[in-house]
Enzyme design. Structure first.
Site, PDB file in Angstrom:
ATOM      1  N   LYS A  37      -6.679  -5.496   8.131  1.00 10.26           N
ATOM      2  CA  LYS A  37      -8.043  -5.953   7.816  1.00 10.26           C
ATOM      3  C   LYS A  37      -8.496  -6.959   8.874  1.00 10.26           C
ATOM      4  CE  LYS A  37      -9.513  -4.339   3.782  1.00 10.26           C
ATOM      5  NZ  LYS A  37     -10.703  -3.599   3.658  1.00 10.26           N
ATOM      6  N   LYS A  45      -3.417   8.485  10.570  1.00  7.44           N
ATOM      7  CA  LYS A  45      -2.863   9.013   9.317  1.00  7.44           C
ATOM      8  C   LYS A  45      -3.989   9.549   8.441  1.00  7.44           C
ATOM      9  CE  LYS A  45      -2.368   6.398   5.550  1.00  7.44           C
ATOM     10  NZ  LYS A  45      -1.976   6.159   4.150  1.00  7.44           N
ATOM     11  N   LYS A  56      -7.720   8.422   2.580  1.00 10.99           N
ATOM     12  CA  LYS A  56      -8.989   8.467   1.846  1.00 10.99           C
ATOM     13  C   LYS A  56     -10.040   7.586   2.515  1.00 10.99           C
ATOM     14  CE  LYS A  56      -6.163   7.932  -1.710  1.00 10.99           C
ATOM     15  NZ  LYS A  56      -5.579   7.060  -2.665  1.00 10.99           N
TER      16      LYS A  56
HETATM   17  N1  AQP Z   1      -1.266  10.835   5.500  1.00  8.38           N
HETATM   18  C1  AQP Z   1      -0.234  10.692   4.706  1.00  8.38           C
HETATM   19  N2  AQP Z   1       0.940  11.291   5.008  1.00  8.38           N
HETATM   20  C2  AQP Z   1       2.020  11.163   4.208  1.00  8.38           C
HETATM   21  N3  AQP Z   1       2.017  10.465   3.053  1.00  8.38           N
HETATM   22  C3  AQP Z   1       0.869   9.862   2.709  1.00  8.38           C
HETATM   23  N4  AQP Z   1       0.531   9.114   1.652  1.00  8.38           N
HETATM   24  C4  AQP Z   1      -0.770   8.733   1.762  1.00  8.38           C
HETATM   25  N5  AQP Z   1      -1.297   9.222   2.893  1.00  8.38           N
HETATM   26  C5  AQP Z   1      -0.311   9.944   3.500  1.00  8.38           C
HETATM   27  C6  AQP Z   1       1.448   8.790   0.556  1.00  8.38           C
HETATM   28  O1  AQP Z   1       0.815   9.139  -0.660  1.00  8.38           O
HETATM   29  C7  AQP Z   1       1.261   8.241  -1.671  1.00  8.38           C
HETATM   30  C8  AQP Z   1       0.081   7.718  -2.427  1.00  8.38           C
HETATM   31  O2  AQP Z   1      -0.724   6.973  -1.573  1.00  8.38           O
HETATM   32  P1  AQP Z   1      -1.883   6.111  -2.185  1.00  8.38           P
HETATM   33  O3  AQP Z   1      -3.001   6.983  -2.587  1.00  8.38           O
HETATM   34  O4  AQP Z   1      -1.352   5.250  -3.241  1.00  8.38           O
HETATM   35  O5  AQP Z   1      -2.383   5.174  -1.052  1.00  8.38           O
HETATM   36  P2  AQP Z   1      -2.385   5.281   0.459  1.00  8.38           P
HETATM   37  O6  AQP Z   1      -1.045   5.439   1.040  1.00  8.38           O
HETATM   38  O7  AQP Z   1      -3.048   4.066   0.921  1.00  8.38           O
HETATM   39  O8  AQP Z   1      -3.263   6.584   0.664  1.00  8.38           O
HETATM   40  P3  AQP Z   1      -4.590   6.655   1.473  1.00  8.38           P
HETATM   41  O9  AQP Z   1      -5.181   7.988   1.373  1.00  8.38           O
HETATM   42  O10 AQP Z   1      -4.338   6.139   2.854  1.00  8.38           O
HETATM   43  O11 AQP Z   1      -5.524   5.653   0.682  1.00  8.38           O
HETATM   44  P4  AQP Z   1      -6.470   4.497   1.180  1.00  8.38           P
HETATM   45  O12 AQP Z   1      -7.369   5.079   2.203  1.00  8.38           O
HETATM   46  O13 AQP Z   1      -7.188   4.090  -0.080  1.00  8.38           O
HETATM   47  O14 AQP Z   1      -5.630   3.407   1.752  1.00  8.38           O
HETATM   48  C9  AQP Z   1       2.072   7.142  -0.991  1.00  8.38           C
HETATM   49  O15 AQP Z   1       3.452   7.410  -1.173  1.00  8.38           O
HETATM   50  C10 AQP Z   1       1.695   7.290   0.458  1.00  8.38           C
HETATM   51  O16 AQP Z   1       2.733   6.891   1.317  1.00  8.38           O
END
Ligand code: AQP
Length: 340
Positions: free
Chosen positions: A117, A203, A206
Site C-alpha cells: 500500500k 498475479k 480480484k
Molecule cells: N493468482 C493466484 N495464484 C495462485 N493462488 C492464488 N490465490 C489468490 N490468487 C492467486 C490464493 O487463493 C486463496 C484465496 O485468496 P483470497 O481470495 O483470500 O485473497 P487473495 O490472495 O488476496 O486473492 P486476490 O484475488 O488477490 O484478492 P485481492 O485482490 O482482494 O487481494 C489464497 O490461498 C491465495 O493464496
C-alpha cells in the site's frame, strides 16, 4: 500422503464478487484434494478480512453468498470438511487480540499487504488498522485449529511465516510446545502457486481486475480470455510466437483437457501458423468444459439456500467447539483462566 498431515486449515476472503481461476488452482483445487486425505479440514469464508476493503453492506453480503456458493459448487464436501464463516466463530477475533501481544510492531510493518500500500503511494493516515492487523487475525485463524499445514497460494507465504513466528514466540515465552508450527503447503510449480493474470505480468488478483472468472456469464469469461496478453513481440499471426511464459498457453495447460489440441496449437503458434483469436477461442471452450459440472451444480445450490445455511450452521458449531477448546487451553497457559 505424509501421515503427519492430520489437520489443515485455509480460508477464502470474499473481497470480490466471484472466485477466479487463480483462486481455484492455487488454493481450492488443493483444498478439494486434501478433503479426501486428511482427518480434519477446516475451510472458512474469511468475511472479517473482507472488511479491510469492502465497506458496503449489500456488496459484502452479496460477496459472501457468492463465494460460499462458488466453493460448494466446485466440490467442497461438507461431510468431510468443517465449512464455516469466520465472523460466526468468535474465538477467531478473541485469539487475534491475544496473539497481538506476541509480535512486534516492527515485524508487522514488514508485512507485504501494508508495505505494498505504501509503495503504491498510499499515506499511513489512510491505511486502516484492519489491514495492518490482518496477518495477526490470519495467525489466529490458523493457530486455533493447531494444524499441520495451510494450503494456500504463494502470496500467502509471508503470512504463514508470521503465524509460525507468533507460535514460536508464544511457545518460547511459556516454555511449552502448545502450538505446532504450521507448514505453508504451496505448490512447487509457479504456474500454479502464483497463477499469472491476463496482463501476463502480475498475479491474477480480484483487486487488479486481471482475472478469468469461474462462474461469470459465458460472454464475460470470453471477453476476459480475449483480452489476455500473449507474446508481445508477435505482431502478425504469421510471425513465429513464443509459447513458454505466454499466459494463454499457461491457461491452456491448466484448463484444456484436449492435450492433442494444446500440442497442435503450440506447434502452429511457434511456426506462425495460427492466430491469437483461434488460440483464445479454443481456450474459452476448454474453460467451459472444465467448469461445466460446477456451473450446473451452482445453479441447483442457489435454489436451495436453506441447505447452504444448514451446512454453515453445522460448520459453525464444529469450529466453535474445537476453537473454544484451544482458547480455554491458551487462557490456562497465559494466566487468564477462570479457575482462580
Ligand atoms: N493468482 C493466484 N495464484 C495462485 N493462488 C492464488 N490465490 C489468490 N490468487 C492467486 C490464493 O487463493 C486463496 C484465496 O485468496 P483470497 O481470495 O483470500 O485473497 P487473495 O490472495 O488476496 O486473492 P486476490 O484475488 O488477490 O484478492 P485481492 O485482490 O482482494 O487481494 C489464497 O490461498 C491465495 O493464496
Amino acid at each position: 500422503m505424509d501421515s503427519r498431515i492430520k489437520t489443515v486449515v485455509s480460508g477464502i476472503t470474499p473481497s470480490g464478487n466471484m472466485l477466479h481461476i487463480g483462486n481455484y488452482f492455487g488454493a481450492i483445487k488443493p483444498h478439494l484434494e486434501l478433503q479426501n486425505e486428511v482427518e480434519y479440514a477446516y475451510y472458512f469464508i474469511a468475511d472479517l478480512h473482507a472488511l479491510t476493503t469492502v465497506k458496503d453492506k449489500a456488496v459484502l453480503e452479496n460477496n459472501i453468498k457468492n463465494v460460499i456458493l462458488d466453493y460448494l459448487a466446485l466440490g467442497l464436501d461438507p461431510e468431510k470438511v468443517v465449512f464455516f464463516r469466520q465472523s460466526q466463530v468468535e474465538s477467531h477475533s478473541e485469539l487475534a487480540v491475544i496473539l497481538a501481544n506476541y509480535i512486534s510492531y516492527g515485524q508487522m510493518q514488514r508485512m507485504h499487504a501494508f508495505k505494498d500500500k505504501l509503495q503504491d503511494g498510499e499515506v499511513v493516515e489512510n491505511i486502516n488498522m484492519g489491514l495492518f492487523n490482518y496477518p495477526i487475525l490470519m495467525a489466529a485463524d490458523i493457530l486455533l485449529y493447531k494444524p499441520y499445514g495451510v494450503p494456500v497460494g504463494e502470496d500467502q507465504r509471508q503470512h504463514i511465516e508470521l503465524a509460525r513466528d507468533i507460535a514460536e514466540n508464544f511457545n518460547r515465552i511459556y516454555n511449552t510446545e502448545f502450538f505446532p508450527l504450521p507448514i505453508p503447503m504451496i505448490d512447487k510449480k509457479k504456474e500454479i502457486s502464483k497463477v499469472v493474470g491476463t496482463d501476463g505480468v502480475r498475479k491474477m488478483s480480484k483487486s487488479l481486475g486481471n482475472v478469468i472468472g469461474i462462474f461469470d456469464d459465458e460472454e464475460v469469461i470470453r471477453k476476459q480470455i480475449m483480452s489476455c496478453f500473449t507474446d508481445p513481440t508477435r505482431i502478425k499471426a504469421t510471425d513465429p510466437g513464443k509459447v513458454e511464459g505466454n499466459p494463454v498457453f499457461i491457461f491452456h495447460d491448466l484448463l484444456n483437457d484436449n492435450l492433442e489440441e494444446v500440442q497442435d496449437l503450440k506447434d502452429r503458434y511457434t511456426k506462425g501458423e495460427v492466430g491469437d483469436v483461434e488460440v483464445k477461442e479454443k481456450l474459452s471452450n476448454a474453460h467451459l468444459r472444465f467448469f461445466k459440472d460446477a456451473r450446473a451444480k451452482r445453479i441447483i445450490l442457489e435454489r436451495d439456500m436453506e441447505l447452504v445455511m444448514s451446512i454453515l450452521m453445522n460448520g459453525k458449531e464444529k469450529a466453535t467447539n474445537k476453537s473454544k477448546e484451544t482458547i480455554d487451553n491458551i487462557k490456562e497457559i497465559i494466566g487468564l483462566s477462570t479457575s482462580i
